[in-house]
Scaffold this motif. Structure first.
Motif, PDB file in Angstrom:
ATOM      1  N   LEU A  80       0.815  -1.217   0.000  1.00  0.00           N
ATOM      2  CA  LEU A  80       0.000   0.000   0.000  1.00  0.00           C
ATOM      3  C   LEU A  80       0.849   1.268   0.000  1.00  0.00           C
ATOM      4  CD1 LEU A  80      -2.866  -1.006   2.478  1.00  0.00           C
ATOM      5  CD2 LEU A  80      -2.793  -1.231  -0.007  1.00  0.00           C
ATOM      6  N   GLN A  81       1.902   1.254  -0.812  1.00  0.00           N
ATOM      7  CA  GLN A  81       2.703   2.453  -1.077  1.00  0.00           C
ATOM      8  C   GLN A  81       3.033   2.453  -2.555  1.00  0.00           C
ATOM      9  OE1 GLN A  81       6.100   2.697   1.722  1.00  0.00           O
ATOM     10  NE2 GLN A  81       5.290   4.704   2.222  1.00  0.00           N
ATOM     11  N   PHE A  82       2.144   3.051  -3.339  1.00  0.00           N
ATOM     12  CA  PHE A  82       2.330   2.968  -4.785  1.00  0.00           C
ATOM     13  C   PHE A  82       1.621   4.115  -5.488  1.00  0.00           C
ATOM     14  CE2 PHE A  82      -1.654   0.791  -3.982  1.00  0.00           C
ATOM     15  CZ  PHE A  82      -2.449   1.062  -5.078  1.00  0.00           C
ATOM     16  N   LEU A  83       1.957   4.249  -6.755  1.00  0.00           N
ATOM     17  CA  LEU A  83       1.268   5.172  -7.646  1.00  0.00           C
ATOM     18  C   LEU A  83       0.545   4.352  -8.705  1.00  0.00           C
ATOM     19  CD1 LEU A  83       4.113   7.795  -8.292  1.00  0.00           C
ATOM     20  CD2 LEU A  83       2.417   7.781  -6.447  1.00  0.00           C
ATOM     21  N   ALA A 121      -5.320  10.059 -15.799  1.00  0.00           N
ATOM     22  CA  ALA A 121      -5.589  10.156 -14.362  1.00  0.00           C
ATOM     23  C   ALA A 121      -4.441   9.504 -13.610  1.00  0.00           C
ATOM     24  CB  ALA A 121      -6.912   9.481 -14.003  1.00  0.00           C
ATOM     25  N   GLY A 122      -4.239   9.957 -12.387  1.00  0.00           N
ATOM     26  CA  GLY A 122      -3.190   9.383 -11.558  1.00  0.00           C
ATOM     27  C   GLY A 122      -3.618   9.341 -10.101  1.00  0.00           C
ATOM     28  N   MET A 123      -3.066   8.389  -9.377  1.00  0.00           N
ATOM     29  CA  MET A 123      -3.433   8.196  -7.979  1.00  0.00           C
ATOM     30  C   MET A 123      -2.173   7.932  -7.169  1.00  0.00           C
ATOM     31  SD  MET A 123      -6.133   5.409  -6.428  1.00  0.00           S
ATOM     32  CE  MET A 123      -5.091   3.964  -6.563  1.00  0.00           C
ATOM     33  N   ASN A 124      -2.057   8.597  -6.025  1.00  0.00           N
ATOM     34  CA  ASN A 124      -0.968   8.303  -5.107  1.00  0.00           C
ATOM     35  C   ASN A 124      -1.538   7.695  -3.830  1.00  0.00           C
ATOM     36  OD1 ASN A 124      -1.717  11.275  -5.215  1.00  0.00           O
ATOM     37  ND2 ASN A 124      -0.763  11.232  -3.190  1.00  0.00           N
TER      38      ASN A 124
END
Length: 410
Positions: A355-358, A370-373
């Motif tokens: 649970l540490q990703f892009l 679209a992007g998610m951090n």
């Protein structure tokens, strides 16, 4: 002596209250009337399934302004008032007592309401929706009880946030979803599977590919949910969390151009030049994303009013901010920016299992849409730069944590 101009705002949520603020900030000296159907002062809605539901915030903490602000800034706030009709030709709105109110300029900020599904028993006591603070209080009164059993129909953002916070209160939670994964429509099956694993790891009974046949009712109260296979999931409360419906009826019945929402251009002007629309209902031409976009996100309600107010005052303005939303569930914090097409390809970089990703959503031309951090808090600017550049990227390089995001923007 010229008559004082009157600007009317229909809808006293965040978008409506911020529109009034922005008009005064831009030195509008005329009469402002803000009409809202709730009895509460305007407040933000995201905390209802987040911090408020978790018990970390009070209503006052996310109330837009105290009551004296409206008095001091000469905003006539009429709570408990639902507009029944709009007449653009006469420049009037009709109020519940059949009186009319004249406007020179009008802002529609009518928001959304929970989507209802035609389930037998859905009107029973103990069946909940979540849109208002009163809804949240009613549901909280159940899930805080010892041994509470909550069944949530729908694994979207509201459903999952409530599930996480209900678990924090010690409730037994079952989530029922018809799709293959939670959040599948918003994020796709790959990222949806991440959220599925997260909730199951925290004790949620998440059931996908599951149909719901009826709410089981005993003595007028919901006691469970009957599934398509005939089994029953017992419940002390049932939350219907299957999406929202934009409140466009007043606009539609007045003859304004509507589709899924109220159609506006990039200045947020509707098909009537004296009416703007903001927030959940605004289906806006987006100068960066291209085409029309309607999103039910807090950031739109917060940021669109600056453009709407400028437009109402006849000043140049264009809404070009990228859609943005966030969530916090257990130990997962996430920000999402952009608007991905349904057929997008998903590329991830980093430690998905940890649970540490892009994550990035690419269109058919390998452009980032679209992007998610996720639990990475220094990547937001680089993600926005990738979206704004419109440049095609190499998916392999995008997935490689050793390649700087800044170098991919072209």
């Amino acid at each position: 002596m010229p008559t004082e101009e009157t600007f009317v705002i229909i809808g006293a949520g965040l978008a409506g209250a911020k529109t009034a603020e922005e008009l005064r900030a831009r030195d509008f000296a005329g009469h402002i009337v803000l009409l809202g159907d709730e009895e509460h002062l305007p407040y933000e809605r995201p905390p209802l399934s987040k911090e408020y539901f978790a018990g970390d915030k009070r209503l006052l903490d996310f109330t837009v302004q105290r009551g004296d602000w409206y008095r001091d800034h000469r905003v006539e706030l009429r709570l408990g008032t639902t507009v029944t009709a709009l007449d653009p030709a006469a420049h009037t709105v009709t109020l519940p007592d059949d009186s009319t109110l004249h406007y020179d300029k009008l802002a529609l900020a009518t928001g959304s309401r929970p989507r209802l599904i035609p389930l037998p028993g859905a009107d029973a006591s103990g069946v909940h929706v979540l849109r208002t603070v009163d809804h949240a209080d009613a549901l909280l009164s159940v899930v805080r009880a010892d041994g509470a059993r909550l069944v949530i129909v729908g694994a979207g953002w509201i459903g999952l946030e409530v599930a996480a916070n209900a678990r924090g209160h010690g409730a037994d939670v079952t989530v029922l979803e018809t799709a293959d994964q939670p959040l599948q429509a918003a994020l796709g099956p790959e990222i949806g599977a991440v959220f599925a694993g997260l909730h199951r790891a925290h004790g949620v009974d998440l059931r996908v590919r599951t149909s719901v046949e009826e709410i089981v009712v005993e003595s007028g109260r919901a006691t469970g949910v009957r599934l398509g296979d005939g089994s029953v999931v017992p419940a002390d409360a049932v939350l219907l969390a299957v999406g929202a419906v934009p409140n466009i009826e007043v606009a539609r019945d007045a003859g304004l151009a509507v589709d899924g929402g109220v159609l506006v251009d990039s200045t947020l002007t509707t098909s009537d030049p004296d009416i703007v629309a903001v927030g959940d209902i605004a289906e806006a031409e987006h100068p960066v994303l291209g085409g029309r976009v309607r999103v039910e996100h807090w950031a739109n309600a917060l940021n669109q009013p600056a453009v709407a107010a400028a437009t109402m005052l006849g000043r140049p303005a264009s809404y070009d901010r990228l859609p943005y939303f966030f969530t916090d569930q257990y130990d997962l914090g996430m920000e999402y920016v952009g608007h991905a097409p349904r057929d997008a390809t998903v590329v991830t970089r980093g430690d998905v299992a940890g649970l540490q990703f892009l994550a990035f959503w690419l269109d058919s031309g390998n452009r980032v849409r679209a992007g998610m951090n996720v639990n990475i808090w220094d990547a937001g600017d680089d993600i926005r730069a990738l979206l704004a550049s419109g440049a095609a990227v190499d998916p392999a390089r995008l997935a490689d944590p050793g390649v700087a995001l800044a170098g991919l923007a072209g």
